[in-house]
Design a protein around this motif. Structure first.
Motif, PDB file in Angstrom:
ATOM      1  N   GLU A 422     -11.635 115.221 -41.666  1.00  0.00           N
ATOM      2  CA  GLU A 422     -11.977 113.787 -41.729  1.00  0.00           C
ATOM      3  C   GLU A 422     -11.381 113.028 -40.553  1.00  0.00           C
ATOM      4  N   PHE A 423     -12.072 111.960 -40.162  1.00  0.00           N
ATOM      5  CA  PHE A 423     -11.526 111.043 -39.156  1.00  0.00           C
ATOM      6  C   PHE A 423     -10.801 109.943 -39.910  1.00  0.00           C
ATOM      7  N   VAL A 424      -9.521 109.721 -39.593  1.00  0.00           N
ATOM      8  CA  VAL A 424      -8.806 108.639 -40.280  1.00  0.00           C
ATOM      9  C   VAL A 424      -8.195 107.706 -39.236  1.00  0.00           C
ATOM     10  N   ASN A 425      -8.036 106.437 -39.621  1.00  0.00           N
ATOM     11  CA  ASN A 425      -7.325 105.521 -38.729  1.00  0.00           C
ATOM     12  C   ASN A 425      -5.877 105.503 -39.148  1.00  0.00           C
ATOM     13  N   ALA A 426      -4.992 105.768 -38.183  1.00  0.00           N
ATOM     14  CA  ALA A 426      -3.568 105.852 -38.522  1.00  0.00           C
ATOM     15  C   ALA A 426      -2.772 104.856 -37.690  1.00  0.00           C
ATOM     16  N   LYS A 427      -1.762 104.300 -38.344  1.00  0.00           N
ATOM     17  CA  LYS A 427      -0.804 103.457 -37.626  1.00  0.00           C
ATOM     18  C   LYS A 427       0.298 104.398 -37.164  1.00  0.00           C
ATOM     19  N   ILE A 428       0.608 104.386 -35.866  1.00  0.00           N
ATOM     20  CA  ILE A 428       1.664 105.270 -35.346  1.00  0.00           C
ATOM     21  C   ILE A 428       3.012 104.583 -35.598  1.00  0.00           C
ATOM     22  N   THR A 429       3.806 105.240 -36.443  1.00  0.00           N
ATOM     23  CA  THR A 429       5.060 104.609 -36.886  1.00  0.00           C
ATOM     24  C   THR A 429       6.286 105.146 -36.140  1.00  0.00           C
ATOM     25  N   GLY A 430       6.167 106.283 -35.507  1.00  0.00           N
ATOM     26  CA  GLY A 430       7.322 106.849 -34.805  1.00  0.00           C
ATOM     27  C   GLY A 430       6.895 108.060 -34.006  1.00  0.00           C
ATOM     28  N   THR A 431       7.859 108.695 -33.358  1.00  0.00           N
ATOM     29  CA  THR A 431       7.511 109.893 -32.591  1.00  0.00           C
ATOM     30  C   THR A 431       8.671 110.878 -32.528  1.00  0.00           C
ATOM     31  N   LYS A 432       8.321 112.133 -32.444  1.00  0.00           N
ATOM     32  CA  LYS A 432       9.280 113.192 -32.138  1.00  0.00           C
ATOM     33  C   LYS A 432       8.882 113.694 -30.743  1.00  0.00           C
ATOM     34  N   THR A 433       9.558 114.744 -30.256  1.00  0.00           N
ATOM     35  CA  THR A 433       9.232 115.208 -28.902  1.00  0.00           C
ATOM     36  C   THR A 433       7.775 115.648 -28.782  1.00  0.00           C
ATOM     37  N   TRP A 434       7.321 116.459 -29.733  1.00  0.00           N
ATOM     38  CA  TRP A 434       5.992 117.086 -29.558  1.00  0.00           C
ATOM     39  C   TRP A 434       4.881 116.413 -30.349  1.00  0.00           C
ATOM     40  N   TYR A 435       5.220 115.496 -31.244  1.00  0.00           N
ATOM     41  CA  TYR A 435       4.148 114.885 -32.044  1.00  0.00           C
ATOM     42  C   TYR A 435       4.481 113.450 -32.456  1.00  0.00           C
ATOM     43  N   LEU A 436       3.409 112.733 -32.787  1.00  0.00           N
ATOM     44  CA  LEU A 436       3.560 111.359 -33.271  1.00  0.00           C
ATOM     45  C   LEU A 436       3.625 111.381 -34.793  1.00  0.00           C
ATOM     46  N   GLN A 437       4.275 110.351 -35.360  1.00  0.00           N
ATOM     47  CA  GLN A 437       4.275 110.231 -36.818  1.00  0.00           C
ATOM     48  C   GLN A 437       3.397 109.026 -37.176  1.00  0.00           C
ATOM     49  N   GLY A 438       2.604 109.180 -38.220  1.00  0.00           N
ATOM     50  CA  GLY A 438       1.702 108.085 -38.539  1.00  0.00           C
ATOM     51  C   GLY A 438       1.542 107.892 -40.025  1.00  0.00           C
ATOM     52  N   GLU A 439       0.900 106.772 -40.369  1.00  0.00           N
ATOM     53  CA  GLU A 439       0.507 106.586 -41.778  1.00  0.00           C
ATOM     54  C   GLU A 439      -0.907 106.043 -41.805  1.00  0.00           C
ATOM     55  N   ILE A 440      -1.604 106.368 -42.891  1.00  0.00           N
ATOM     56  CA  ILE A 440      -3.014 105.971 -42.965  1.00  0.00           C
ATOM     57  C   ILE A 440      -3.102 104.464 -43.153  1.00  0.00           C
ATOM     58  N   LYS A 441      -3.994 103.844 -42.394  1.00  0.00           N
ATOM     59  CA  LYS A 441      -4.183 102.389 -42.475  1.00  0.00           C
ATOM     60  C   LYS A 441      -4.980 102.026 -43.707  1.00  0.00           C
TER      61      LYS A 441
END
Ligand code: SF4
Length: 441
Positions: A422-441
């Motif tokens: 699925e395609f989801v819209n996510a708010k990017i809430t933080g980041t680690k070295t190799w990936y972003l952290q997000g939550e579904i809008k």
């Protein structure tokens, strides 16, 4: 049904060949198993980019060879770049192998299976012409279920970088016909895939070898973009000096083509680039990257680098470190130089860099790549991005969906529902070295 197990090593091109072989084998009554213990037919699809992967392939064959002593009806095959390169000599090193299949001949697999079942040992490793190649690539594909379908558009390479084995194992560059590629893309989309990645050692030179038409990568992207439905298109790998303005404009204009370029630089030093037979200098690479960044908003540019190329001085190595910073490369694949038989650089033994120096340079490069990846990720914290979910798994008691943004950033999203595909819209809430952290809008 008989069972086939294929161990795939190396690049996406090999993964795509494995899918093709599984397609052919399904017509012969073979079903794929993920457990080699269950296989009646065991195949290792090899990579010869580094000595380590070649050693791994032979050690895998050794394990299977022992199993064959207890079960003589077991059939064992080797294909891919090591098979193409070593051909018949493999039978001497691994006498329990039933067939050796080169990269140009995968379409011969059904006939090979028939012959080994009659007790023959078969080696098919000669090069083919373009017509045979197109024939080979038109076989039905049994795709590994997933979100992203890999579609080869070119095979082989004409560049002969002095460290690289590919022109010897995959042959000269040949483009697949657009009608075959478009059919494959439509089939994959109808089967539920949500992303098409066009593959080639040098995708930007797609179509240069067509005698009967003037048709290039930009044309192919336009035709694919016109297919109905919601999906994404990517292409890898780009040779720096083959990226045209038309191609960059196409990426900007076409809504399904993603803002992502993989442009291997290999070294930040113009002198080392010359020794590598790369056809650009540090300055030329800088201009290309700047142009792509100026024209494509939010573009991600990734690269490849080699640490410890023969004769590389400490100063030249430091130019690589500074290049990663200066060109703000978002991520880079790294390798310590590994001499490959037949290549030009493999003969420069007197210039080889000691292993410990190569390792130390590799570690420093790795640290630089980590810093830049984090820096690049930080730009997106607080933004809203579209994510195509590729995986769903449990981590420390929490369910996580992971996927990619259009510009190839990985995002982890905690969510109890499996959103794969699925395609989801996510708010990017933080980041680690190799990936972003997000939550579904
Ligand atoms: S461009 Fe160079 S490194 Fe890439 S596949 Fe061709 S020869 Fe190898």
């Amino acid at each position: 049904m008989k069972k086939v197990y294929i161990e795939t090593m190396g690049c996406q091109m090999n993964k795509s060949d494995t899918e093709r072989m599984l397609g052919m084998l399904s017509h012969l009554g073979y079903e794929e198993t993920k457990d080699s213990e269950q296989g009646d037919l065991l195949i290792v699809n090899t990579c010869s980019i580094r000595q380590l992967s070649e050693d791994k392939a032979f050690s895998q064959l050794g394990v299977w060879g022992k199993r064959k002593q207890a079960n003589p009806s077991l059939k064992i095959g080797i294909c891919g770049c090591v098979a193409q390169q070593k051909a018949k000599s493999i039978f001497k090193r691994a006498p329990y192998v039933d067939f050796v299949l080169g990269t140009h001949k995968i379409y011969a697999l059904p006939e090979i299976i028939e012959r080994i079942n009659k007790g023959e040992k078969v080696c098919e490793c000669t090069e083919t012409n373009t017509t045979e190649d197109n024939l080979a690539k038109n076989f039905e594909i049994k795709r590994v279920k997933g979100v992203n379908a890999w579609i080869p558009i070119t095979e082989g390479c004409n560049n002969f970088c002095t460290y690289c084995i590919v022109p010897y194992t995959r042959g000269r560059e040949r483009s697949r016909l657009p009608e075959l590629i478009i059919k494959e893309a439509k089939d994959a989309l109808n089967a539920g895939f949500k992303e098409i990645t066009l593959l080639g050692q040098n995708v930007d030179s797609y179509g240069k070898d067509f005698k009967d038409r003037n048709y290039r990568l930009a044309d192919l992207l336009r035709e694919l973009n016109a297919i109905e439905g919601k999906f994404r298109i990517r292409f890898v790998t780009s040779y720096p000096t083959d990226i045209t303005d038309e191609l960059i404009n196409t990426v900007v204009e076409l809504d399904k083509v993603c803002e992502y370029f993989h442009i291997p630089m290999q070294s930040g030093s113009s002198a080392v680039l010359k020794a590598m037979n790369r056809r650009y200098t540090r300055e030329t690479y800088a201009k290309i990257v700047k142009k792509v960044r100026d024209m494509v908003p939010d573009v991600t540019i990734t690269s490849d680098f080699i640490a410890g190329f023969p004769g590389e001085t400490e100063e030249q190595f430091e130019e690589t470190l500074s290049a990663i910073d200066e060109f703000e490369l978002d991520y880079s694949n790294l390798a310590a130089y590994s001499p490959r038989e037949k290549t030009v650089a493999a003969k420069w033994v007197d210039k080889f860099i000691p292993e410990e120096v190569k390792d130390e340079r590799f570690q420093r490069l790795n640290k630089k790549v980590q810093e830049n990846c984090l820096k690049s990720n930080l730009k997106y914290v607080g933004r809203e991005m579209e994510v195509l979910i590729e995986n769903f798994y449990e981590h420390k008691g929490k369910m996580i969906n992971t996927g990619k943004t259009r510009n190839f950033k990985t995002v982890h999203i905690p969510c109890d529902r499996d959103l794969t595909g699925e395609f989801v819209n996510a708010k990017i809430t933080g980041t680690k070295t190799w990936y972003l952290q997000g939550e579904i809008k």
